[in-house]
Design a protein around this motif. Structure first.
Motif, PDB file in Angstrom:
ATOM      1  N   ASN A   1      -1.000  16.347  15.595  1.00 18.35           N
ATOM      2  CA  ASN A   1      -0.493  17.617  15.084  1.00 18.35           C
ATOM      3  C   ASN A   1       0.926  17.552  14.534  1.00 18.35           C
ATOM      4  OD1 ASN A   1      -2.891  18.902  15.826  1.00 18.35           O
ATOM      5  ND2 ASN A   1      -2.115  19.389  17.851  1.00 18.35           N
ATOM      6  N   GLU A   2       1.730  16.603  15.029  1.00 14.42           N
ATOM      7  CA  GLU A   2       3.154  16.650  14.729  1.00 14.42           C
ATOM      8  C   GLU A   2       3.734  15.398  14.075  1.00 14.42           C
ATOM      9  OE1 GLU A   2       4.822  19.451  15.202  1.00 14.42           O
ATOM     10  OE2 GLU A   2       3.158  20.455  16.224  1.00 14.42           O
ATOM     11  N   PHE A   3       3.018  14.281  14.078  1.00 12.53           N
ATOM     12  CA  PHE A   3       3.612  13.043  13.580  1.00 12.53           C
ATOM     13  C   PHE A   3       3.802  13.137  12.069  1.00 12.53           C
ATOM     14  CE2 PHE A   3       4.170   8.612  12.512  1.00 12.53           C
ATOM     15  CZ  PHE A   3       4.903   8.133  13.586  1.00 12.53           C
ATOM     16  N   PRO A   4       5.046  12.981  11.600  1.00  8.92           N
ATOM     17  CA  PRO A   4       5.298  13.069  10.159  1.00  8.92           C
ATOM     18  C   PRO A   4       4.564  11.970   9.389  1.00  8.92           C
ATOM     19  CG  PRO A   4       7.357  13.075  11.415  1.00  8.92           C
ATOM     20  CD  PRO A   4       6.255  12.738  12.365  1.00  8.92           C
ATOM     21  N   GLY A   5       3.964  12.352   8.272  1.00 11.23           N
ATOM     22  CA  GLY A   5       3.321  11.372   7.405  1.00 11.23           C
ATOM     23  C   GLY A   5       1.898  11.025   7.788  1.00 11.23           C
ATOM     24  N   LEU A   6       1.371  11.657   8.844  1.00  7.64           N
ATOM     25  CA  LEU A   6       0.000  11.384   9.294  1.00  7.64           C
ATOM     26  C   LEU A   6      -0.824  12.658   9.140  1.00  7.64           C
ATOM     27  CD1 LEU A   6      -1.986   9.383  10.669  1.00  7.64           C
ATOM     28  CD2 LEU A   6      -1.226  10.329  12.850  1.00  7.64           C
TER      29      LEU A   6
ATOM     30  N   HIS B   1       4.291  -0.804  15.775  1.00  6.43           N
ATOM     31  CA  HIS B   1       5.542  -0.045  15.877  1.00  6.43           C
ATOM     32  C   HIS B   1       6.247   0.055  14.514  1.00  6.43           C
ATOM     33  CE1 HIS B   1       8.924   1.840  17.810  1.00  6.43           C
ATOM     34  NE2 HIS B   1       9.724   0.989  17.182  1.00  6.43           N
ATOM     35  N   PRO B   2       6.463  -1.058  13.787  1.00  9.98           N
ATOM     36  CA  PRO B   2       7.092  -0.948  12.462  1.00  9.98           C
ATOM     37  C   PRO B   2       6.250  -0.148  11.465  1.00  9.98           C
ATOM     38  CG  PRO B   2       7.030  -3.243  13.185  1.00  9.98           C
ATOM     39  CD  PRO B   2       6.253  -2.449  14.176  1.00  9.98           C
ATOM     40  N   LEU B   3       4.932  -0.248  11.569  1.00 14.66           N
ATOM     41  CA  LEU B   3       4.050   0.509  10.687  1.00 14.66           C
ATOM     42  C   LEU B   3       4.252   2.006  10.878  1.00 14.66           C
ATOM     43  CD1 LEU B   3       1.623   0.676   8.704  1.00 14.66           C
ATOM     44  CD2 LEU B   3       0.168   0.657  10.728  1.00 14.66           C
ATOM     45  N   PHE B   4       4.294   2.437  12.135  1.00 16.39           N
ATOM     46  CA  PHE B   4       4.458   3.860  12.402  1.00 16.39           C
ATOM     47  C   PHE B   4       5.854   4.351  12.016  1.00 16.39           C
ATOM     48  CE2 PHE B   4       0.419   3.504  14.408  1.00 16.39           C
ATOM     49  CZ  PHE B   4      -0.115   4.781  14.346  1.00 16.39           C
ATOM     50  N   ILE B   5       6.844   3.482  12.043  1.00 16.82           N
ATOM     51  CA  ILE B   5       8.176   3.861  11.550  1.00 16.82           C
ATOM     52  C   ILE B   5       8.109   4.123  10.051  1.00 16.82           C
ATOM     53  CG2 ILE B   5      10.518   3.001  11.102  1.00 16.82           C
ATOM     54  CD1 ILE B   5      10.395   1.665  13.880  1.00 16.82           C
ATOM     55  N   LEU B   6       7.427   3.242   9.306  1.00 18.24           N
ATOM     56  CA  LEU B   6       7.277   3.444   7.858  1.00 18.24           C
ATOM     57  C   LEU B   6       6.552   4.756   7.549  1.00 18.24           C
ATOM     58  CD1 LEU B   6       6.293  -0.167   6.712  1.00 18.24           C
ATOM     59  CD2 LEU B   6       8.488   0.998   6.329  1.00 18.24           C
ATOM     60  N   ILE B   7       5.556   5.071   8.345  1.00 18.34           N
ATOM     61  CA  ILE B   7       4.814   6.324   8.154  1.00 18.34           C
ATOM     62  C   ILE B   7       5.731   7.507   8.463  1.00 18.34           C
ATOM     63  CG2 ILE B   7       2.899   7.735   9.017  1.00 18.34           C
ATOM     64  CD1 ILE B   7       1.434   4.990   9.563  1.00 18.34           C
ATOM     65  N   GLU B   8       6.427   7.429   9.565  1.00 13.57           N
ATOM     66  CA  GLU B   8       7.318   8.515   9.974  1.00 13.57           C
ATOM     67  C   GLU B   8       8.425   8.757   8.951  1.00 13.57           C
ATOM     68  OE1 GLU B   8       9.374   9.914  14.121  1.00 13.57           O
ATOM     69  OE2 GLU B   8       9.432   7.778  13.645  1.00 13.57           O
TER      70      GLU B   8
ATOM     71  N   ARG C   1       7.633   6.440   3.970  1.00 10.78           N
ATOM     72  CA  ARG C   1       7.485   5.320   3.040  1.00 10.78           C
ATOM     73  C   ARG C   1       6.029   4.910   2.863  1.00 10.78           C
ATOM     74  NH1 ARG C   1      11.840   1.400   5.467  1.00 10.78           N
ATOM     75  NH2 ARG C   1      11.088   0.003   3.837  1.00 10.78           N
ATOM     76  N   LEU C   2       5.189   5.322   3.787  1.00 13.43           N
ATOM     77  CA  LEU C   2       3.737   5.140   3.708  1.00 13.43           C
ATOM     78  C   LEU C   2       3.091   6.471   4.062  1.00 13.43           C
ATOM     79  CD1 LEU C   2       3.054   1.812   5.636  1.00 13.43           C
ATOM     80  CD2 LEU C   2       2.737   2.189   3.203  1.00 13.43           C
ATOM     81  N   ARG C   3       1.973   6.745   3.433  1.00 20.60           N
ATOM     82  CA  ARG C   3       1.184   7.922   3.780  1.00 20.60           C
ATOM     83  C   ARG C   3      -0.021   7.426   4.557  1.00 20.60           C
ATOM     84  NH1 ARG C   3      -3.035  10.480   0.939  1.00 20.60           N
ATOM     85  NH2 ARG C   3      -3.330  12.583   1.681  1.00 20.60           N
ATOM     86  N   ALA C   4      -0.292   8.060   5.676  1.00 11.56           N
ATOM     87  CA  ALA C   4      -1.421   7.628   6.504  1.00 11.56           C
ATOM     88  C   ALA C   4      -2.348   8.805   6.777  1.00 11.56           C
ATOM     89  CB  ALA C   4      -0.927   7.036   7.815  1.00 11.56           C
TER      90      ALA C   4
ATOM     91  N   ALA D   1       0.834  -1.209   0.000  1.00 15.82           N
ATOM     92  CA  ALA D   1       0.000   0.000   0.000  1.00 15.82           C
ATOM     93  C   ALA D   1       0.869   1.260   0.000  1.00 15.82           C
ATOM     94  CB  ALA D   1      -0.908  -0.003   1.220  1.00 15.82           C
ATOM     95  N   LYS D   2       0.319   2.308  -0.574  1.00  9.96           N
ATOM     96  CA  LYS D   2       0.992   3.611  -0.547  1.00  9.96           C
ATOM     97  C   LYS D   2       0.257   4.583   0.365  1.00  9.96           C
ATOM     98  CE  LYS D   2       3.311   3.362  -4.905  1.00  9.96           C
ATOM     99  NZ  LYS D   2       3.021   2.635  -6.037  1.00  9.96           N
ATOM    100  N   ARG D   3      -1.059   4.393   0.440  1.00 10.81           N
ATOM    101  CA  ARG D   3      -1.901   5.249   1.288  1.00 10.81           C
ATOM    102  C   ARG D   3      -2.744   4.365   2.189  1.00 10.81           C
ATOM    103  NH1 ARG D   3      -4.642   9.653  -2.742  1.00 10.81           N
ATOM    104  NH2 ARG D   3      -2.738  10.705  -3.337  1.00 10.81           N
TER     105      ARG D   3
END
Length: 144
Positions: free
Chosen positions: A76-81, A32-39, A42-45, A7-9
């Motif tokens: 407010n601050e998490f990158p990619g979310l 935990h690994p999912l949120f690393i990918l988002i941060e 590599r994934l947009r959430a 997935a990309k989004r």
């Protein structure tokens, strides 16, 4: 969770954020690994503004300023979310989903957010969402 890698989004349901913030086992190991990918970008959430409201209710009800700050920091601050507002298009799509599936309106609006944003998948843990075919619903419980 190979489906997530393709997935990309993604749209994250409310329970995913709760599991992540509160470190709830066994889901925290998956998330935990999912949120690393988002941060890492590599994934947009995305999450729905409905999810934002649901996340704020518990800390506000308990007057838990620490939990409230954690939720606000993530939103407010998490990158990619990104938090997506409920537009008229989303409300109309949500009404159609509710009419077709009998899911509660908040759930239908969250799913409509995923559809309107072009998400490849929804990650959650609500079996009743398995009636939805687009986007694909990935249930965390299937991986524990």
């Amino acid at each position: 969770m190979n489906k997530v890698v393709r997935a990309k989004r993604l749209l994250l349901d409310t329970n995913v954020i709760i599991y992540f913030l509160q470190g709830i086992s066994p889901y925290d190991v998956l998330l935990h690994p999912l949120f690393i990918l988002i941060e890492e970008g590599r994934l947009r959430a995305v999450i729905s503004a409905i999810t934002e409201a649901e996340l704020l209710v518990g800390p506000l009800k308990k007057n838990d300023s620490e939990a409230l700050a954690k939720v606000q920091l993530l939103l407010n601050e998490f990158p990619g979310l990104k938090v997506m507002p409920v537009s008229r298009q989303i409300s109309q799509m949500g009404a159609s989903i509710r009419a077709e599936t009998d899911l509660p309106l908040p759930d239908a609006l969250i799913i409509a957010t995923a559809q309107a944003d072009g998400c490849d998948a929804i990650i959650g843990n609500d079996r009743s969402w398995s009636r939805i075919h687009a986007p694909e619903v990935i249930l965390l419980g299937d991986y524990t």
